[in-house]
Design an enzyme around this catalytic site. Structure first.
Site, PDB file in Angstrom:
ATOM      1  N   GLU A   1       0.840  -1.191   0.000  1.00 29.29           N
ATOM      2  CA  GLU A   1       0.000   0.000   0.000  1.00 29.29           C
ATOM      3  C   GLU A   1       0.881   1.248   0.000  1.00 29.29           C
ATOM      4  OE1 GLU A   1      -3.437  -2.205   2.657  1.00 29.29           O
ATOM      5  OE2 GLU A   1      -2.570  -0.384   3.435  1.00 29.29           O
TER       6      GLU A   1
ATOM      7  N   CYS B   1       4.044   8.342   0.552  1.00 29.23           N
ATOM      8  CA  CYS B   1       4.507   7.450   1.610  1.00 29.23           C
ATOM      9  C   CYS B   1       4.722   6.066   0.997  1.00 29.23           C
ATOM     10  CB  CYS B   1       3.440   7.399   2.702  1.00 29.23           C
ATOM     11  SG  CYS B   1       3.853   6.301   4.050  1.00 29.23           S
TER      12      CYS B   1
ATOM     13  N   CYS C   1       6.071  -6.434   8.655  1.00 24.65           N
ATOM     14  CA  CYS C   1       7.210  -5.982   9.447  1.00 24.65           C
ATOM     15  C   CYS C   1       7.408  -6.964  10.583  1.00 24.65           C
ATOM     16  CB  CYS C   1       6.959  -4.587  10.008  1.00 24.65           C
ATOM     17  SG  CYS C   1       8.336  -3.958  10.997  1.00 24.65           S
TER      18      CYS C   1
ATOM     19  N   CYS D   1       5.528  -3.753  16.740  1.00 23.41           N
ATOM     20  CA  CYS D   1       5.134  -2.691  17.674  1.00 23.41           C
ATOM     21  C   CYS D   1       3.637  -2.818  17.958  1.00 23.41           C
ATOM     22  CB  CYS D   1       5.451  -1.318  17.092  1.00 23.41           C
ATOM     23  SG  CYS D   1       7.195  -1.123  16.683  1.00 23.41           S
TER      24      CYS D   1
ATOM     25  N   CYS E   1       0.856  -0.744  15.993  1.00 22.97           N
ATOM     26  CA  CYS E   1       0.988  -0.669  14.529  1.00 22.97           C
ATOM     27  C   CYS E   1       0.363  -1.893  13.865  1.00 22.97           C
ATOM     28  CB  CYS E   1       2.465  -0.577  14.155  1.00 22.97           C
ATOM     29  SG  CYS E   1       2.777  -0.635  12.395  1.00 22.97           S
TER      30      CYS E   1
ATOM     31  N   CYS F   1      -0.833   6.664   9.191  1.00 20.94           N
ATOM     32  CA  CYS F   1       0.312   5.969   9.781  1.00 20.94           C
ATOM     33  C   CYS F   1      -0.149   4.789  10.606  1.00 20.94           C
ATOM     34  CB  CYS F   1       1.053   6.879  10.754  1.00 20.94           C
ATOM     35  SG  CYS F   1       1.910   8.205   9.989  1.00 20.94           S
TER      36      CYS F   1
HETATM   37  N1  SAH Z   1       9.122   1.030  10.588  1.00 19.76           N
HETATM   38  C1  SAH Z   1       9.391   2.418  10.495  1.00 19.76           C
HETATM   39  C2  SAH Z   1       8.591   3.119   9.429  1.00 19.76           C
HETATM   40  C3  SAH Z   1       7.147   2.755   9.276  1.00 19.76           C
HETATM   41  S1  SAH Z   1       6.086   3.204  10.625  1.00 19.76           S
HETATM   42  C4  SAH Z   1       9.202   3.086  11.848  1.00 19.76           C
HETATM   43  O1  SAH Z   1       8.688   2.438  12.757  1.00 19.76           O
HETATM   44  O2  SAH Z   1       9.594   4.239  11.974  1.00 19.76           O
HETATM   45  C5  SAH Z   1       5.947   4.945  10.395  1.00 19.76           C
HETATM   46  C6  SAH Z   1       5.450   5.718  11.617  1.00 19.76           C
HETATM   47  O3  SAH Z   1       4.076   5.401  11.904  1.00 19.76           O
HETATM   48  C7  SAH Z   1       6.221   5.422  12.896  1.00 19.76           C
HETATM   49  O4  SAH Z   1       6.677   6.638  13.463  1.00 19.76           O
HETATM   50  C8  SAH Z   1       5.215   4.770  13.792  1.00 19.76           C
HETATM   51  O5  SAH Z   1       5.495   5.057  15.138  1.00 19.76           O
HETATM   52  C9  SAH Z   1       3.910   5.368  13.312  1.00 19.76           C
HETATM   53  N2  SAH Z   1       2.742   4.568  13.628  1.00 19.76           N
HETATM   54  C10 SAH Z   1       2.630   3.234  13.580  1.00 19.76           C
HETATM   55  N3  SAH Z   1       1.380   2.851  13.935  1.00 19.76           N
HETATM   56  C11 SAH Z   1       0.683   3.977  14.186  1.00 19.76           C
HETATM   57  C12 SAH Z   1      -0.664   4.246  14.571  1.00 19.76           C
HETATM   58  N4  SAH Z   1      -1.553   3.268  14.734  1.00 19.76           N
HETATM   59  N5  SAH Z   1      -1.038   5.527  14.754  1.00 19.76           N
HETATM   60  C13 SAH Z   1      -0.147   6.529  14.544  1.00 19.76           C
HETATM   61  N6  SAH Z   1       1.127   6.337  14.173  1.00 19.76           N
HETATM   62  C14 SAH Z   1       1.549   5.082  13.995  1.00 19.76           C
HETATM   63 FE1  SF4 Z   2       7.361  -2.137  12.059  1.00 16.41          FE
HETATM   64 FE2  SF4 Z   2       5.142  -0.736  12.517  1.00 16.41          FE
HETATM   65 FE3  SF4 Z   2       7.030  -0.900  14.392  1.00 16.41          FE
HETATM   66 FE4  SF4 Z   2       7.474   0.547  12.177  1.00 16.41          FE
HETATM   67  S1  SF4 Z   2       5.942   0.964  13.739  1.00 16.41           S
HETATM   68  S2  SF4 Z   2       8.880  -0.905  13.155  1.00 16.41           S
HETATM   69  S3  SF4 Z   2       6.356  -0.689  10.668  1.00 16.41           S
HETATM   70  S4  SF4 Z   2       5.825  -2.614  13.574  1.00 16.41           S
END
Ligand code: SAH
Ligand code: SF4
Length: 347
Positions: free
Chosen positions: A93, A106, A113, A117, A120, A336
């Site tokens: 996506e 983006c 991944c 986290c 996410c 995000c």
């Molecule tokens: N893996 C990388 C890049 C992809 S995530 C990273 O973690 O930086 C990109 C951003 O989206 C990160 O800053 C993450 O903290 C944020 N993010 C992930 N899940 C989210 C959510 N549910 N709401 C808001 N931001 C989120």
């Molecule tokens: Fe992976 Fe999502 Fe954590 Fe970024 S925020 S490192 S995409 S699990």
């Protein structure tokens, strides 16, 4: 017959070497790549400044792949989510975000991944695979082609699916092509931002190999909470991460962006804000606050507006640049952390 390989997986140097080995002058490499990136060529046949022999040779070895567009969803706020199906059935996506005078795209670096986290959605399904550099470049090249004004796409953020530093070689190769000024893509390094959860071991490499903008997903000020939110913190705790950030080679006037997702009752207190201000004191930092974007079955909530604003105010009064990034595209799950990928398209 062997499937042909995507020529976009090759750097300019690799292509030049490949050509030279076959007795073809290396200056043909930028010429070929210009056709692909500047003129959006889909086949070698039309590359009229190359001899017939070279075109036939290229065509016998390489393809110039396009991503298969599965679906485009348009948000009420003008952002667009593209779903592309890869040849192996995986779906990636992309989100195209209109700003005042340009677009930001983006892009994704992996299918899924591995880092899991808690907040996410991408992390939920685990990692399917790395994207190739050709697939990373194609996200930009194909969406650029879709725009009425291709030149208005000026900013790229590696903030889609995946952890870019966990797919280091392919990501850096793609960055080099995207920022190469001789080929027609020519994105400004400053306007390409790589966001990482903090794979500390790779940061010195990134600082040596590129000059793109760096964003760090910090998301907490306390190791206990960060351990719980982002398991990678157990390997690289906050102090280790920030030490690597202080060592990161930054050009004059450039700063590292620290992303901080705001989760109600978890990391959004005034104390957290003051602690964040303290932690970043000797780092050249700016801060992006990202109120949590909910998804199905997520255990977190977005803080109230007043709490979000208070958090920002504390950072501002400590002389930080701190913006609240109100993610676009929430109605189409394009914000995000809401990118899921790997589902297969049913209709
Ligand atoms: N893996 C990388 C890049 C992809 S995530 C990273 O973690 O930086 C990109 C951003 O989206 C990160 O800053 C993450 O903290 C944020 N993010 C992930 N899940 C989210 C959510 N549910 N709401 C808001 N931001 C989120
Ligand atoms: Fe992976 Fe999502 Fe954590 Fe970024 S925020 S490192 S995409 S699990």
């Amino acid at each position: 017959m062997m499937p042909k390989s995507d020529i976009k997986d090759m750097s300019q140097d690799q292509l030049a070497a490949w050509l030279e080995k076959r007795g073809i002058a290396s200056y043909r490499a930028p010429q070929i790549l210009k056709w692909i990136y500047l003129r959006q060529a889909d086949e070698f046949e039309g590359m009229t400044d190359l001899s017939k022999e070279i075109r036939t040779l290229l065509d016998s070895q390489f393809s110039i792949n396009r991503l298969e567009k599965n679906r485009v969803e348009k948000s009420r706020d003008g952002s667009k989510k593209y779903l592309f199906r890869l040849p192996d059935g995986n779906v990636i996506e992309n989100v195209l975000i209109p700003e005042r005078d340009h677009y930001t795209l983006c892009i994704s670096s992996q299918v899924g991944c591995a880092l899991g986290c808690r907040f996410c959605l991408t992390g939920r399904g685990g990692l399917s695979r790395n994207l190739t550099s050709g697939e990373i470049i194609s996200q930009v090249r194909d969406i650029q082609k879709d725009l009425d004004e291709p030149k208005s796409l000026t900013n790229i953020v590696l903030m889609g699916m995946g952890e870019p530093l966990a797919n280091y070689e392919n990501v850096v190769k793609a960055i080099h092509t995207l920022t190469d000024t001789t080929l027609g893509l020519g994105f400004s390094n400053r306007k390409v931002t790589l966001s990482t959860s903090g794979l500390v071991d790779r940061l010195p490499d990134l600082g040596r190999d590129t000059t793109v903008s760096l964003a760090i997903s910090l998301n907490a000020t306390d190791n206990k909470i960060r351990d719980w939110l982002m398991p990678i913190n157990k390997k690289y705790p906050i102090e280790t991460l920030l030490e690597a950030c202080r060592r990161y080679p930054l050009k004059p006037h450039r700063r590292i962006t620290f992303e901080y997702i705001l989760l109600k009752g978890v990391n959004d207190s005034a104390k957290d804000a003051r602690q964040l201000a303290k932690l970043l004191r000797s780092t050249r930092a700016k801060i992006n606050l990202i109120p949590f974007n909910p998804f199905e079955n997520s255990e977190f909530q977005r803080p109230d507006e007043s709490v979000i604003n208070r958090f920002q105010q504390i950072l501002l009064s400590n002389n930080y640049t701190a913006i609240i990034r109100r993610s676009k595209g929430q109605d189409i799950s394009a914000a995000c952390g809401q990118l899921k990928g790997h589902h297969r398209q049913a209709h």
